[in-house]
Design a protein around this motif. Structure first.
Motif, PDB file in Angstrom:
ATOM      1  N   ARG A 375      -8.816  -6.217 -41.583  1.00 46.56           N
ATOM      2  CA  ARG A 375      -7.720  -6.956 -41.846  1.00 46.56           C
ATOM      3  C   ARG A 375      -8.244  -8.232 -42.536  1.00 46.56           C
ATOM      4  O   ARG A 375      -9.473  -8.870 -41.993  1.00 46.56           O
ATOM      5  N   SER A 376      -7.502  -8.932 -43.223  1.00 50.81           N
ATOM      6  CA  SER A 376      -8.046 -10.090 -43.862  1.00 50.81           C
ATOM      7  C   SER A 376      -7.151 -11.369 -43.399  1.00 50.81           C
ATOM      8  O   SER A 376      -5.909 -11.091 -43.678  1.00 50.81           O
ATOM      9  N   LEU A 377      -7.748 -12.557 -43.139  1.00 56.54           N
ATOM     10  CA  LEU A 377      -6.963 -13.820 -42.814  1.00 56.54           C
ATOM     11  C   LEU A 377      -6.473 -14.466 -43.992  1.00 56.54           C
ATOM     12  O   LEU A 377      -5.828 -15.386 -44.202  1.00 56.54           O
ATOM     13  N   ARG A 378      -7.259 -14.007 -45.354  1.00 56.01           N
ATOM     14  CA  ARG A 378      -7.072 -14.519 -46.613  1.00 56.01           C
ATOM     15  C   ARG A 378      -6.130 -13.990 -47.241  1.00 56.01           C
ATOM     16  O   ARG A 378      -6.285 -12.920 -47.963  1.00 56.01           O
ATOM     17  N   ALA A 379      -4.938 -14.613 -47.244  1.00 51.91           N
ATOM     18  CA  ALA A 379      -3.866 -13.912 -48.336  1.00 51.91           C
ATOM     19  C   ALA A 379      -4.122 -14.051 -49.582  1.00 51.91           C
ATOM     20  O   ALA A 379      -4.875 -14.919 -50.014  1.00 51.91           O
ATOM     21  N   GLY A 380      -3.544 -13.136 -50.305  1.00 55.89           N
ATOM     22  CA  GLY A 380      -3.798 -13.295 -51.660  1.00 55.89           C
ATOM     23  C   GLY A 380      -4.927 -12.343 -52.361  1.00 55.89           C
ATOM     24  O   GLY A 380      -5.369 -11.135 -51.751  1.00 55.89           O
ATOM     25  N   GLY A 381      -5.537 -13.112 -53.429  1.00 55.83           N
ATOM     26  CA  GLY A 381      -6.622 -12.064 -54.038  1.00 55.83           C
ATOM     27  C   GLY A 381      -5.795 -11.362 -54.863  1.00 55.83           C
ATOM     28  O   GLY A 381      -4.832 -10.864 -54.846  1.00 55.83           O
ATOM     29  N   THR A 382      -6.467 -11.088 -56.177  1.00 56.26           N
ATOM     30  CA  THR A 382      -5.982  -9.992 -57.175  1.00 56.26           C
ATOM     31  C   THR A 382      -6.707  -8.699 -57.250  1.00 56.26           C
ATOM     32  O   THR A 382      -7.909  -8.831 -57.434  1.00 56.26           O
ATOM     33  N   VAL A 383      -6.136  -7.708 -57.519  1.00 58.91           N
ATOM     34  CA  VAL A 383      -6.565  -6.521 -58.034  1.00 58.91           C
ATOM     35  C   VAL A 383      -6.140  -5.837 -59.464  1.00 58.91           C
ATOM     36  O   VAL A 383      -4.699  -5.718 -59.260  1.00 58.91           O
ATOM     37  N   GLY A 384      -7.003  -5.451 -60.182  1.00 58.28           N
ATOM     38  CA  GLY A 384      -6.551  -5.143 -61.651  1.00 58.28           C
ATOM     39  C   GLY A 384      -7.221  -3.734 -61.805  1.00 58.28           C
ATOM     40  O   GLY A 384      -8.365  -3.504 -61.491  1.00 58.28           O
ATOM     41  N   VAL A 385      -6.287  -2.748 -62.255  1.00 61.90           N
ATOM     42  CA  VAL A 385      -6.807  -1.334 -62.426  1.00 61.90           C
ATOM     43  C   VAL A 385      -6.768  -1.161 -63.976  1.00 61.90           C
ATOM     44  O   VAL A 385      -5.545  -1.071 -64.493  1.00 61.90           O
ATOM     45  N   HIS A 386      -7.653  -1.024 -64.596  1.00 57.17           N
ATOM     46  CA  HIS A 386      -7.429  -0.685 -66.243  1.00 57.17           C
ATOM     47  C   HIS A 386      -8.158   0.578 -66.768  1.00 57.17           C
ATOM     48  O   HIS A 386      -9.321   0.706 -66.694  1.00 57.17           O
ATOM     49  N   ARG A 387      -7.163   1.403 -67.146  1.00 58.35           N
ATOM     50  CA  ARG A 387      -7.937   2.672 -67.843  1.00 58.35           C
ATOM     51  C   ARG A 387      -8.005   2.352 -69.298  1.00 58.35           C
ATOM     52  O   ARG A 387      -7.001   2.120 -70.124  1.00 58.35           O
ATOM     53  N   VAL A 388      -9.116   2.640 -69.979  1.00 54.23           N
ATOM     54  CA  VAL A 388      -9.620   2.252 -71.084  1.00 54.23           C
ATOM     55  C   VAL A 388      -9.864   3.657 -71.779  1.00 54.23           C
ATOM     56  O   VAL A 388     -10.576   4.177 -71.371  1.00 54.23           O
ATOM     57  N   ALA A 389      -9.963   3.497 -73.235  1.00 52.37           N
ATOM     58  CA  ALA A 389     -10.565   4.570 -74.020  1.00 52.37           C
ATOM     59  C   ALA A 389     -11.884   4.221 -74.263  1.00 52.37           C
ATOM     60  O   ALA A 389     -12.656   5.067 -74.491  1.00 52.37           O
ATOM     61  N   ASN A 390     -12.316   2.980 -74.486  1.00 46.69           N
ATOM     62  CA  ASN A 390     -13.965   2.677 -74.534  1.00 46.69           C
ATOM     63  C   ASN A 390     -14.470   1.943 -73.459  1.00 46.69           C
ATOM     64  O   ASN A 390     -13.806   0.934 -73.232  1.00 46.69           O
ATOM     65  N   LEU A 391     -15.489   2.233 -72.726  1.00 48.77           N
ATOM     66  CA  LEU A 391     -15.704   1.973 -71.299  1.00 48.77           C
ATOM     67  C   LEU A 391     -16.498   0.243 -71.546  1.00 48.77           C
ATOM     68  O   LEU A 391     -16.006  -0.610 -71.035  1.00 48.77           O
ATOM     69  N   LEU A 392     -17.375   0.467 -72.839  1.00 48.56           N
ATOM     70  CA  LEU A 392     -17.820  -1.006 -72.866  1.00 48.56           C
ATOM     71  C   LEU A 392     -17.055  -2.103 -73.318  1.00 48.56           C
ATOM     72  O   LEU A 392     -16.995  -3.265 -73.062  1.00 48.56           O
ATOM     73  N   ASP A 393     -16.013  -1.730 -74.439  1.00 51.41           N
ATOM     74  CA  ASP A 393     -15.065  -2.566 -74.861  1.00 51.41           C
ATOM     75  C   ASP A 393     -14.177  -3.117 -73.691  1.00 51.41           C
ATOM     76  O   ASP A 393     -13.871  -4.066 -73.629  1.00 51.41           O
ATOM     77  N   GLY A 394     -13.613  -2.033 -72.875  1.00 53.07           N
ATOM     78  CA  GLY A 394     -12.959  -2.412 -71.626  1.00 53.07           C
ATOM     79  C   GLY A 394     -13.488  -3.476 -70.673  1.00 53.07           C
ATOM     80  O   GLY A 394     -12.984  -4.348 -70.312  1.00 53.07           O
ATOM     81  N   THR A 395     -14.678  -3.130 -70.497  1.00 55.15           N
ATOM     82  CA  THR A 395     -15.450  -4.018 -69.439  1.00 55.15           C
ATOM     83  C   THR A 395     -15.674  -5.156 -70.211  1.00 55.15           C
ATOM     84  O   THR A 395     -15.424  -6.368 -69.301  1.00 55.15           O
ATOM     85  N   ALA A 396     -16.078  -5.323 -71.363  1.00 49.66           N
ATOM     86  CA  ALA A 396     -15.982  -6.621 -71.896  1.00 49.66           C
ATOM     87  C   ALA A 396     -14.841  -7.497 -71.880  1.00 49.66           C
ATOM     88  O   ALA A 396     -14.773  -8.789 -71.614  1.00 49.66           O
ATOM     89  N   ALA A 397     -13.697  -6.882 -71.931  1.00 47.48           N
ATOM     90  CA  ALA A 397     -12.166  -7.387 -72.060  1.00 47.48           C
ATOM     91  C   ALA A 397     -12.219  -7.896 -70.630  1.00 47.48           C
ATOM     92  O   ALA A 397     -11.584  -9.110 -70.593  1.00 47.48           O
ATOM     93  N   ALA A 398     -12.642  -7.020 -69.603  1.00 44.28           N
ATOM     94  CA  ALA A 398     -12.267  -7.682 -68.234  1.00 44.28           C
ATOM     95  C   ALA A 398     -13.326  -8.921 -68.023  1.00 44.28           C
ATOM     96  O   ALA A 398     -12.745  -9.719 -67.253  1.00 44.28           O
ATOM     97  N   VAL A 399     -14.249  -9.047 -68.366  1.00 41.17           N
ATOM     98  CA  VAL A 399     -15.255 -10.158 -68.063  1.00 41.17           C
ATOM     99  C   VAL A 399     -14.700 -11.199 -68.690  1.00 41.17           C
ATOM    100  O   VAL A 399     -14.813 -12.218 -68.239  1.00 41.17           O
ATOM    101  N   ARG A 400     -14.328 -11.183 -70.037  1.00 41.08           N
ATOM    102  CA  ARG A 400     -13.554 -12.349 -70.628  1.00 41.08           C
ATOM    103  C   ARG A 400     -12.571 -12.871 -70.018  1.00 41.08           C
ATOM    104  O   ARG A 400     -12.620 -14.114 -69.793  1.00 41.08           O
ATOM    105  N   ALA A 401     -11.565 -12.096 -69.343  1.00 45.42           N
ATOM    106  CA  ALA A 401     -10.602 -12.428 -68.580  1.00 45.42           C
ATOM    107  C   ALA A 401     -11.065 -13.248 -67.362  1.00 45.42           C
ATOM    108  O   ALA A 401     -10.504 -14.268 -66.980  1.00 45.42           O
ATOM    109  N   ALA A 402     -11.782 -12.605 -66.883  1.00 43.49           N
ATOM    110  CA  ALA A 402     -12.637 -13.345 -65.507  1.00 43.49           C
ATOM    111  C   ALA A 402     -13.261 -14.494 -65.701  1.00 43.49           C
ATOM    112  O   ALA A 402     -13.152 -15.505 -64.954  1.00 43.49           O
ATOM    113  N   LEU A 403     -13.843 -14.820 -66.889  1.00 38.20           N
ATOM    114  CA  LEU A 403     -14.479 -16.050 -67.144  1.00 38.20           C
ATOM    115  C   LEU A 403     -13.491 -17.092 -67.360  1.00 38.20           C
ATOM    116  O   LEU A 403     -13.888 -18.364 -67.622  1.00 38.20           O
ATOM    117  N   ALA A 404     -12.341 -16.798 -67.709  1.00 38.14           N
ATOM    118  CA  ALA A 404     -11.291 -17.747 -67.899  1.00 38.14           C
ATOM    119  C   ALA A 404     -10.830 -18.374 -66.726  1.00 38.14           C
ATOM    120  O   ALA A 404     -10.312 -19.559 -66.459  1.00 38.14           O
TER     121      ALA A 404
END
Length: 542
Positions: A375-404
């Motif tokens: 169990r965690s004492l750190r509330a929050g954190g986010t989890v996103g699940v993304h089903r994509v048609a193209n794995l490389l494009d989907g990964t790139a999109a997730a990384v760009r969002a993370a870099l924000a």
């Protein structure tokens, strides 16, 4: 020591202050600070019992050199130096690894049955029933002193029953043969001086008799003979099947053991034989991290170095990823020579946020590890699940969002996918987008070990986050925020944002793939994204 007290939680502090003779095992869920407990306990013991541990030594064993590079500054920062930090492979490295075993051979060589096989192979060289009497000419008296063959056999049998290390046993046989000769000489000619004893002890007939009864050997010589012909002398009979003996047999034996090419598993067996021949020097205390991944034979190598010392064993059965990973701490502790050590669970996490912990906990019923959920004492954190048609494009999109967002980004995938991800330029998206200039980004720049990864070691600094040596301050420019890491190298690392690519492929890549996925999911300190094209593993799908 005030700094130590300030960073530890009460449940951790109780473990840290255990006495120097106490061995204990810490079963810690991800982010619960088990590594912190081990390192702080080392510092505490060095501080409170300096003479004892400086004399006998303290050894910290990590899973790999990458992990050790991250924790290398922790003990000096706590004011303690002179601690040896190493891996099991480095401790037993008698030779360079120049061969690779197949999966079946590696499993057998790491199996605890090999300890008895090697003992039999070694002692098969001892002749329990010498055929000839020993006759030693003595020029001082123009006489031959004789020891009958039956008495030689009794000497050998007596030493065998005492079960000393092989080299010690050889010298005991020599000493008792000389003592038998001395008694005969004294009955006939009176007391003999030290010069006479030395002359008899070094005489060729005595040396030849000792060599015939209890020959001098090296670990390499014994192991090479076994791997050349595992059926010889019946040493493996009843312990290894015919198929297992065939699996470990050398396909092309070397001309001599001196020219043998040894595998990593062979080095474990050589260390076992070396320990049977002559007991190695031990340490006053050993801290063993990621102990769940050690094989029984690797545990025995550690136990030999802790014969007269205590152990702090750290690990998590749910994170066991090697083919021989432990499934029960009692059994693992028995292999480590400390079967009665208490097992203390740590379930409260301070590193991984609750959302990530809850997701990872979904895998626990499938792992069969029998450990309590974290169990965690750190509330929050986010989890996103993304089903994509193209794995490389989907990964790139997730990384760009993370870099924000601020912080390091770890892209973790099955090893077979890593080259494709790197070739796609994902690691350079922060350069292209100008995200590398973000201020306040977390993560150690240029940490080096994890494929050039930007990461921190897990839990090395107490309840908080341990930073890699040489990490720049929180202010200023950042570069290389994105790291693509093979799932097999993710253990012990952490990133602010983790993008897990195709979880099903991580699971399918190895027999304990679900355990590997559990490790991968818990590398995230703040945010976690799952990018997948194939269906998620059933436990996560629920």
């Amino acid at each position: 020591m005030r700094d130590i007290a300030a960073t530890l939680q009460p449940e951790q502090d109780d473990l840290v202050r255990s006495g120097p003779a106490v061995s204990l095992c810490v079963q810690g869920a991800p982010g619960t600070g088990k590594t912190a407990v081990g390192l702080h306990r080392a510092a505490y013991l060095l501080y409170t019992h300096p003479q004892r541990l400086q004399r006998s030594g303290l050894l910290v064993l990590g899973p790999n050199r990458t992990f050790l590079s991250y924790i290398s500054e922790v003990l000096p920062a706590l004011g303690e130096t002179g601690v040896r930090q190493s891996t099991v492979a480095e401790e037993i490295a008698r030779h360079e690894v120049r061969a690779e075993d197949g999966e079946a051979a590696a499993r057998i060589k790491h199996d605890p049955r090999m300890a008895e096989v090697l003992r039999r192979v070694l002692y098969a060289r001892v002749d329990p029933a010498p055929a000839e009497d020993l006759a030693v000419p003595d020029g001082s008296y123009a006489y031959r002193w004789r020891v009958p063959a039956r008495e030689l056999a009794a000497i050998v049998a007596g030493v065998r029953e005492e079960a000393p290390p092989y080299a010690v046993g050889r010298e005991r046989v020599r000493a008792r043969i000389v003592r038998s000769l001395q008694l005969r000489a004294e009955r006939r000619a009176g007391p003999q001086g030290a010069a006479w004893l030395r002359r008899i002890e070094r005489s060729r007939p005595v040396s030849a008799a000792v060599e015939a009864c209890w020959p001098k050997v090296t670990p390499e010589e014994v192991l090479a003979a076994f791997l050349t012909d595992p059926d010889a002398a019946g040493a493996a009979g009843g312990l290894l099947t015919a198929e297992e003996r065939a699996a470990v047999r050398w396909a092309r034996p070397p001309r001599s053991y001196r020219s043998a090419r040894w595998s990593a598993a062979d080095l474990v067996l050589l260390d076992e034989l070396a320990g049977l021949i002559e007991r190695p020097e031990g340490y006053g205390h050993l801290v063993v991290d990621e102990a769940q991944d050690l094989s029984p034979m690797e545990c025995r190598a550690i136990a030999r170095r802790a014969d007269f010392g205590a152990l702090t064993v750290l690990g998590d059965l749910a994170q066991g990823t090697t083919p021989w990973a432990a499934r029960d701490w009692r059994e693992q502790l028995a292999h480590l020579g400390k079967p009665d050590a208490p097992v203390v669970p740590l379930t409260t996490g301070y590193r991984v946020p609750a959302a990530v912990v809850d997701l990872a906990n979904l895998l626990l019923p499938e792992l069969g590890a029998g450990v309590p959920a974290g169990r965690s004492l750190r509330a929050g954190g986010t989890v996103g699940v993304h089903r994509v048609a193209n794995l490389l494009d989907g990964t790139a999109a997730a990384v760009r969002a993370a870099l924000a967002e601020e912080g390091s980004v770890g892209v973790i995938a099955a090893d077979a996918l890593v080259d494709r991800l790197r070739a796609s330029g994902i690691e350079h998206l922060d350069d292209a987008d100008g995200a590398g200039d973000a201020e306040g980004a977390e993560g150690a720049e240029g940490a080096g070990g994890a494929e050039g990864g930007v990461a921190r070691a897990e839990g090395a600094g107490g309840a908080g986050v341990a930073e890699a040596p040489g990490r720049p301050g929180r202010e200023g420019r950042r570069a290389g925020r994105v790291s693509v890491v093979p799932a097999s190298l993710a253990k012990g690392l952490e990133y602010d944002h983790v993008v897990v690519v195709e979880p099903a492929e991580i699971v399918a890549a190895e027999p304990r793939g679900l355990h590997r996925l559990y490790v991968v999911l818990t590398r995230a300190v703040s945010r976690l994204d799952l990018v997948h094209r194939a269906p998620l593993p059933p436990a996560l799908g629920r």
